[in-house]
Motif scaffolding. Sequence first.
Motif, PDB file in Angstrom:
ATOM      1  N   TRP A 144       0.826  -1.137   0.050  1.00  0.00           N
ATOM      2  CA  TRP A 144      -0.226   0.079  -0.019  1.00  0.00           C
ATOM      3  C   TRP A 144       0.829   1.170   0.153  1.00  0.00           C
ATOM      4  N   ILE A 145       0.318   2.303  -0.360  1.00  0.00           N
ATOM      5  CA  ILE A 145       1.061   3.552  -0.367  1.00  0.00           C
ATOM      6  C   ILE A 145      -0.177   4.819  -0.039  1.00  0.00           C
ATOM      7  N   ILE A 146       0.150   5.637   0.970  1.00  0.00           N
ATOM      8  CA  ILE A 146      -0.704   6.728   1.279  1.00  0.00           C
ATOM      9  C   ILE A 146       0.005   7.947   1.061  1.00  0.00           C
ATOM     10  N   ASN A 147      -0.477   8.533  -0.084  1.00  0.00           N
ATOM     11  CA  ASN A 147      -0.103  10.057  -0.157  1.00  0.00           C
ATOM     12  C   ASN A 147      -1.111  11.159   0.430  1.00  0.00           C
ATOM     13  N   ALA A 148      -0.283  11.750   1.409  1.00  0.00           N
ATOM     14  CA  ALA A 148      -0.950  12.526   2.109  1.00  0.00           C
ATOM     15  C   ALA A 148       0.204  13.723   2.546  1.00  0.00           C
ATOM     16  N   PRO A 149      -0.742  14.776   2.987  1.00  0.00           N
ATOM     17  CA  PRO A 149       0.000  15.874   3.352  1.00  0.00           C
ATOM     18  C   PRO A 149       1.319  15.380   4.353  1.00  0.00           C
ATOM     19  N   ALA A 150       2.701  15.985   4.343  1.00  0.00           N
ATOM     20  CA  ALA A 150       3.783  15.525   4.887  1.00  0.00           C
ATOM     21  C   ALA A 150       3.573  15.633   6.262  1.00  0.00           C
ATOM     22  N   ALA A 151       2.751  16.558   6.898  1.00  0.00           N
ATOM     23  CA  ALA A 151       2.670  16.876   8.275  1.00  0.00           C
ATOM     24  C   ALA A 151       1.917  15.554   8.905  1.00  0.00           C
ATOM     25  N   ASN A 152       1.056  14.943   8.236  1.00  0.00           N
ATOM     26  CA  ASN A 152       0.251  13.771   8.730  1.00  0.00           C
ATOM     27  C   ASN A 152       0.998  12.586   8.504  1.00  0.00           C
ATOM     28  N   LEU A 153       2.061  12.322   7.923  1.00  0.00           N
ATOM     29  CA  LEU A 153       2.708  11.100   7.605  1.00  0.00           C
ATOM     30  C   LEU A 153       3.464  10.486   8.892  1.00  0.00           C
ATOM     31  N   PRO A 154       4.021  11.186   9.846  1.00  0.00           N
ATOM     32  CA  PRO A 154       4.366  10.733  11.128  1.00  0.00           C
ATOM     33  C   PRO A 154       3.270  10.093  11.809  1.00  0.00           C
ATOM     34  N   THR A 155       2.194  10.532  12.104  1.00  0.00           N
ATOM     35  CA  THR A 155       1.153  10.008  12.663  1.00  0.00           C
ATOM     36  C   THR A 155       0.605   8.580  12.134  1.00  0.00           C
ATOM     37  N   LEU A 156       0.419   8.790  10.955  1.00  0.00           N
ATOM     38  CA  LEU A 156       0.183   7.491  10.022  1.00  0.00           C
ATOM     39  C   LEU A 156       0.999   6.555  10.240  1.00  0.00           C
ATOM     40  N   LYS A 157       2.498   6.808  10.208  1.00  0.00           N
ATOM     41  CA  LYS A 157       3.314   5.801  10.300  1.00  0.00           C
ATOM     42  C   LYS A 157       3.329   5.074  11.801  1.00  0.00           C
ATOM     43  N   THR A 158       3.145   6.074  12.614  1.00  0.00           N
ATOM     44  CA  THR A 158       2.897   5.361  14.037  1.00  0.00           C
ATOM     45  C   THR A 158       1.636   4.452  14.287  1.00  0.00           C
ATOM     46  N   ALA A 159       0.822   4.572  13.569  1.00  0.00           N
ATOM     47  CA  ALA A 159      -0.574   3.980  13.681  1.00  0.00           C
ATOM     48  C   ALA A 159      -0.223   2.573  12.700  1.00  0.00           C
ATOM     49  N   LEU A 160       0.485   2.863  11.493  1.00  0.00           N
ATOM     50  CA  LEU A 160       0.408   1.712  10.511  1.00  0.00           C
ATOM     51  C   LEU A 160       1.607   1.079  10.466  1.00  0.00           C
ATOM     52  N   GLY A 161       2.824   1.700  10.635  1.00  0.00           N
ATOM     53  CA  GLY A 161       3.953   1.184  10.175  1.00  0.00           C
ATOM     54  C   GLY A 161       4.366   1.746   8.936  1.00  0.00           C
ATOM     55  N   GLY A 162       5.331   0.954   8.184  1.00  0.00           N
ATOM     56  CA  GLY A 162       5.524   1.592   6.642  1.00  0.00           C
ATOM     57  C   GLY A 162       6.887   2.390   6.783  1.00  0.00           C
ATOM     58  N   THR A 163       7.039   3.164   5.800  1.00  0.00           N
ATOM     59  CA  THR A 163       8.192   3.905   5.774  1.00  0.00           C
ATOM     60  C   THR A 163       7.861   5.011   5.055  1.00  0.00           C
ATOM     61  N   ILE A 164       8.269   6.087   5.395  1.00  0.00           N
ATOM     62  CA  ILE A 164       7.994   7.342   4.922  1.00  0.00           C
ATOM     63  C   ILE A 164       9.175   7.602   3.739  1.00  0.00           C
ATOM     64  N   VAL A 165       8.499   7.982   2.296  1.00  0.00           N
ATOM     65  CA  VAL A 165       9.620   8.225   1.330  1.00  0.00           C
ATOM     66  C   VAL A 165       9.160   9.568   1.178  1.00  0.00           C
ATOM     67  N   GLU A 166      10.377  10.571   0.836  1.00  0.00           N
ATOM     68  CA  GLU A 166      10.327  11.752   0.734  1.00  0.00           C
ATOM     69  C   GLU A 166      11.270  12.067  -0.476  1.00  0.00           C
ATOM     70  N   ALA A 167      10.938  12.714  -1.397  1.00  0.00           N
ATOM     71  CA  ALA A 167      11.913  13.170  -2.788  1.00  0.00           C
ATOM     72  C   ALA A 167      11.464  14.605  -3.030  1.00  0.00           C
ATOM     73  N   PRO A 168      12.636  15.588  -2.994  1.00  0.00           N
ATOM     74  CA  PRO A 168      12.280  17.020  -3.225  1.00  0.00           C
ATOM     75  C   PRO A 168      11.805  17.105  -4.700  1.00  0.00           C
ATOM     76  N   ALA A 169      11.529  18.189  -5.228  1.00  0.00           N
ATOM     77  CA  ALA A 169      11.099  18.329  -6.202  1.00  0.00           C
ATOM     78  C   ALA A 169      12.549  18.666  -7.148  1.00  0.00           C
TER      79      ALA A 169
END
Length: 88
Positions: free
Chosen positions: A62-87
Amino acid sequence: MPAGYPCPAWTSDNKVQNAAQSGRCSDKDVFSIYLTSDAVQQTVTAQKRLGAGIHVLVGQNWIINAPAANLPTLKTALGGTIVEAPAA
């Protein structure tokens, strides 16, 4: 839908290419489920190549594309890896 994640209007639209299913809670997030982990990796790689910048939470199928500010909370709840790449 992840527990505790605000979802004012869930819409299952299945618009994400290569995803088995996808949908959104708002115009700022997209949730997608894939049949294989390879499909997940191909999608992340394709998004990075676009050069527009990405901030996503990635799990095995799965992938969740959400505002960057929400990703740490989602990671805590679901696990997974935050992937970020600048423009580019």
